[in-house]
Design an enzyme around this catalytic site. Structure first.
Site, PDB file in Angstrom:
ATOM      1  N   ASP A 167     -15.170 -10.268 -11.554  1.00  0.00           N
ATOM      2  CA  ASP A 167     -15.231  -8.949 -10.923  1.00  0.00           C
ATOM      3  C   ASP A 167     -13.871  -8.283 -11.107  1.00  0.00           C
ATOM      4  O   ASP A 167     -12.977  -8.840 -11.761  1.00  0.00           O
ATOM      5  CB  ASP A 167     -15.619  -9.071  -9.430  1.00  0.00           C
ATOM      6  CG  ASP A 167     -16.514  -7.920  -9.011  1.00  0.00           C
ATOM      7  OD1 ASP A 167     -16.061  -6.760  -9.092  1.00  0.00           O
ATOM      8  OD2 ASP A 167     -17.676  -8.161  -8.631  1.00  0.00           O
ATOM      9  N   HIS A 229     -17.100  -3.287 -13.012  1.00  0.00           N
ATOM     10  CA  HIS A 229     -16.494  -4.394 -12.246  1.00  0.00           C
ATOM     11  C   HIS A 229     -15.672  -5.294 -13.160  1.00  0.00           C
ATOM     12  O   HIS A 229     -15.737  -6.528 -13.055  1.00  0.00           O
ATOM     13  CB  HIS A 229     -17.580  -5.204 -11.523  1.00  0.00           C
ATOM     14  CG  HIS A 229     -18.142  -4.506 -10.322  1.00  0.00           C
ATOM     15  ND1 HIS A 229     -17.509  -4.446  -9.120  1.00  0.00           N
ATOM     16  CD2 HIS A 229     -19.291  -3.798 -10.155  1.00  0.00           C
ATOM     17  CE1 HIS A 229     -18.232  -3.756  -8.237  1.00  0.00           C
ATOM     18  NE2 HIS A 229     -19.320  -3.339  -8.857  1.00  0.00           N
ATOM     19  N   GLU A 293     -23.112  -0.533 -10.352  1.00  0.00           N
ATOM     20  CA  GLU A 293     -22.039   0.391  -9.975  1.00  0.00           C
ATOM     21  C   GLU A 293     -21.117   0.788 -11.135  1.00  0.00           C
ATOM     22  O   GLU A 293     -19.906   0.807 -10.997  1.00  0.00           O
ATOM     23  CB  GLU A 293     -21.205  -0.217  -8.835  1.00  0.00           C
ATOM     24  CG  GLU A 293     -22.051  -0.467  -7.596  1.00  0.00           C
ATOM     25  CD  GLU A 293     -21.269  -1.099  -6.446  1.00  0.00           C
ATOM     26  OE1 GLU A 293     -21.478  -0.681  -5.308  1.00  0.00           O
ATOM     27  OE2 GLU A 293     -20.460  -2.018  -6.689  1.00  0.00           O
TER      28      GLU A 293
HETATM   29  C1  TNX Z   1     -22.063  -3.749  -3.797  1.00  0.00           C
HETATM   30  S1  TNX Z   1     -24.415  -5.517  -4.556  1.00  0.00           S
HETATM   31  C2  TNX Z   1     -21.760  -4.530  -4.886  1.00  0.00           C
HETATM   32  C3  TNX Z   1     -20.661  -5.515  -4.800  1.00  0.00           C
HETATM   33  C4  TNX Z   1     -19.929  -5.403  -3.488  1.00  0.00           C
HETATM   34  C5  TNX Z   1     -20.933  -5.261  -2.378  1.00  0.00           C
HETATM   35  C6  TNX Z   1     -20.349  -5.274  -1.007  1.00  0.00           C
HETATM   36  C7  TNX Z   1     -23.802  -5.147  -5.917  1.00  0.00           C
HETATM   37  C8  TNX Z   1     -24.632  -5.409  -7.049  1.00  0.00           C
HETATM   38  N1  TNX Z   1     -22.560  -4.607  -5.995  1.00  0.00           N
HETATM   39  O1  TNX Z   1     -19.773  -5.347  -5.879  1.00  0.00           O
HETATM   40  O2  TNX Z   1     -19.182  -6.561  -3.327  1.00  0.00           O
HETATM   41  O3  TNX Z   1     -21.644  -4.042  -2.557  1.00  0.00           O
HETATM   42  O4  TNX Z   1     -21.351  -5.393  -0.020  1.00  0.00           O
END
Ligand code: TNX
Length: 499
Positions: A167, A229, A293
């Site tokens: 990450d 990420h 994301e």
């Molecule tokens: C969203 S769930 C993210 C993570 C974060 C998390 C915190 C997801 C696929 N991505 O990178 O750690 O929220 O709750």
């Protein structure tokens, strides 16, 4: 105690007259060459949990029988006055049965005497994918901690350990062709400690965890999150970004603008080297490629990305992501692996549809799962709205651990992987579900335990037990007994209200 009170609730329990009684722990017998691994693991676990040796000259004993049915993960357990018989057609079914017995040992062994009501348990799961995800990038967890966790997860028939290895805040997977990923990409300034931390798993440690999990019939599914990420990877190889950096292994909790450059073929060289490594280390047929994301700001401004958009005749930067998913899925297929991605992989797929065999992990509620199933794609449910997000608080109380969001034990218990929106046969595409522990705010194993337990117990029941046998009041009653088992395993766990 006159009930077994196990979690998850088995398909059927019929109590009969009398009790199985034994001083010390009874020995386990199976025909030569049968269920050796399952017996070994069971013996190691019980000796560790009870700190006493199994009594081999005890008249009472446990017999393991190989039968034609039940198949897959099913088993049958019969408890009579001087014998416990577990039968299954498979080693995994036998293992699940032995874990139920391990639970009963943990609650029915007092003052050196085991006393268990006689009865017959017949059991099998509803969903094959019963998972836990642990984010080992935001916080690093030791091999010893992960092993302790695996021993606790298999007690609840958890079948998948989804290992989030990379990450923005750390890259924990060694990749021979890209040594800087672990030389630079896992070194991070920790403002809590005012010093640097630097941890990754060696190949030997990864193999050790995979084997440890396999012996407990848990499959390890690795995740390398691409193309977003990825600040840790960019800090190691800045040429893979749109701007060239400088980048750093992030300390903050955020979703960052910088992602791998979609106009740079180096992205696929990296992915190839990563997949080669994963194929060597992980026997699972699944590889999680992340995909969540991804911000498109850099791709919008980057000349190389714009050139790629023109060449591929795309309508804009967002469609680059579906093209990357398509390319990564193809690369994985060369290693015989199937891609899993977060539900964002369903988006911007006008030009590059989501490959047919890709699996969607629904996290932003259940919508992604519904849409994926409608498109005929397989689904794992892990909605952040249904108690599957284990970094959220157990209840709305400022004193509780966890982020400001709340995911109660009751919510986790009521997880329904096949939703009302899934019409026709769509439900058959649902592999199951899982709980996710993201660890931006979880800096120690003890905190992780508290957030995982007992929500994973509730999730395991939602995934294992048939709807007709699921009842929250009954779960609560069993949980009162089960908490003592969690204590016995040395786990820190939440003990407050379920909702
Ligand atoms: C969203 S769930 C993210 C993570 C974060 C998390 C915190 C997801 C696929 N991505 O990178 O750690 O929220 O709750």
């Amino acid at each position: 105690m006159n009930e077994y009170a196990v979690i998850p609730q088995p398909a059927s329990i019929k109590y009969t007259e009398g009790n199985f009684k034994c001083e010390g722990l009874p020995a386990v017998f199976a025909d030569a060459g049968l269920f050796e691994n399952e017996v070994d693991v069971f013996n190691i676990q019980t000796e560790k949990n009870f700190d006493i040796k199994v009594c081999t000259n005890n008249p009472a004993c446990i017999r393991l029988l190989k039968t034609e049915t039940p198949e897959d993960e099913g088993y049958r357990m019969e408890i009579i006055a001087d014998e416990i018989r577990i039968s299954s057609a498979t080693s995994v079914g036998m293992f699940r049965g032995l874990q139920v017995l391990r639970q009963i040992f943990l609650s029915h062994f007092d003052d050196g005497v085991l006393s268990i009501p006689c009865g017959v348990v017949e059991d099998r799961p509803c969903f094959p994918w019963r998972g836990l995800m642990l984010d080992c990038a935001r916080n690093f967890f030791s091999v010893e901690f992960i092993k302790k966790l695996l021993d606790s997860l298999c007690l609840h028939h958890v079948s998948i350990f989804h290992w989030h290895l990379t990450d923005d805040q750390g890259w924990r997977l060694p990749v021979k062709k890209y040594p800087l990923l672990t030389e630079l990409g896992c070194k991070r300034y920790d403002s809590r400690e005012r010093s640097y931390s630097q941890h990754f798993y060696t190949e030997a440690e990864i193999r050790e965890i995979v084997a440890y999990a396999a012996a407990r019939h848990i499959e390890v599914v690795p995740e390398v999150d691409l193309p977003g990420h990825t600040n840790a990877a960019l800090a190691a190889y800045p040429e893979l970004g749109c701007t060239g950096g400088p980048y750093k292994v992030e300390e903050r909790f955020s979703v960052f603008e910088d992602v791998l450059c979609a106009g740079n073929d180096g992205l696929f060289d990296l992915a190839q080297a990563v997949f080669e490594t994963l194929a060597d280390l992980f026997p699972s047929k699944y590889v999680h490629i992340g995909g969540d994301e991804v911000k498109f700001d850099r791709w919008n401004e980057c000349p190389k990305c714009q050139k790629r958009i023109t060449e591929l005749e795309l309508d804009g930067a967002p469609q680059l992501q579906s093209w990357i998913t398509y390319r990564l899925t193809g690369l994985l297929a060369k290693y015989g692996k199937v891609a899993i991605g977060w539900d964002e992989i369903l988006e911007n797929t006008e030009k590059f549809p989501l490959p047919e065999n890709a699996v969607v992990m629904s996290w932003r509620g259940s919508e992604g799962g519904n849409k994926a199933a409608e498109l005929g794609r397989r689904v794992v449910m892990s909605p952040n709205s249904s108690g599957c997000y284990l970094d959220h608080k157990h209840i709305d109380d400022p004193e509780e651990l966890g982020r400001k969001w709340v995911g109660t034990v009751a919510k986790a218990f009521h997880l329904t992987p096949i939703t009302d929106e899934m019409g026709g046969d769509a439900g058959s595409l649902v592999l199951g579900g899982q709980g996710n522990l993201w660890t931006e705010t979880v800096y120690a194993g003890k905190l992780a335990e508290y957030l995982i337990f007992p929500r994973i117990c509730a999730i395991s029941e939602a995934l294992w037990t048939a709807d007709k046998n699921r009842d929250i009041a009954d779960f609560h009653k069993r949980l009162l007994v089960h908490r003592r088992r969690l204590d016995g395993l040395g786990l820190l766990h939440y003990t407050g209200p379920l909702e």
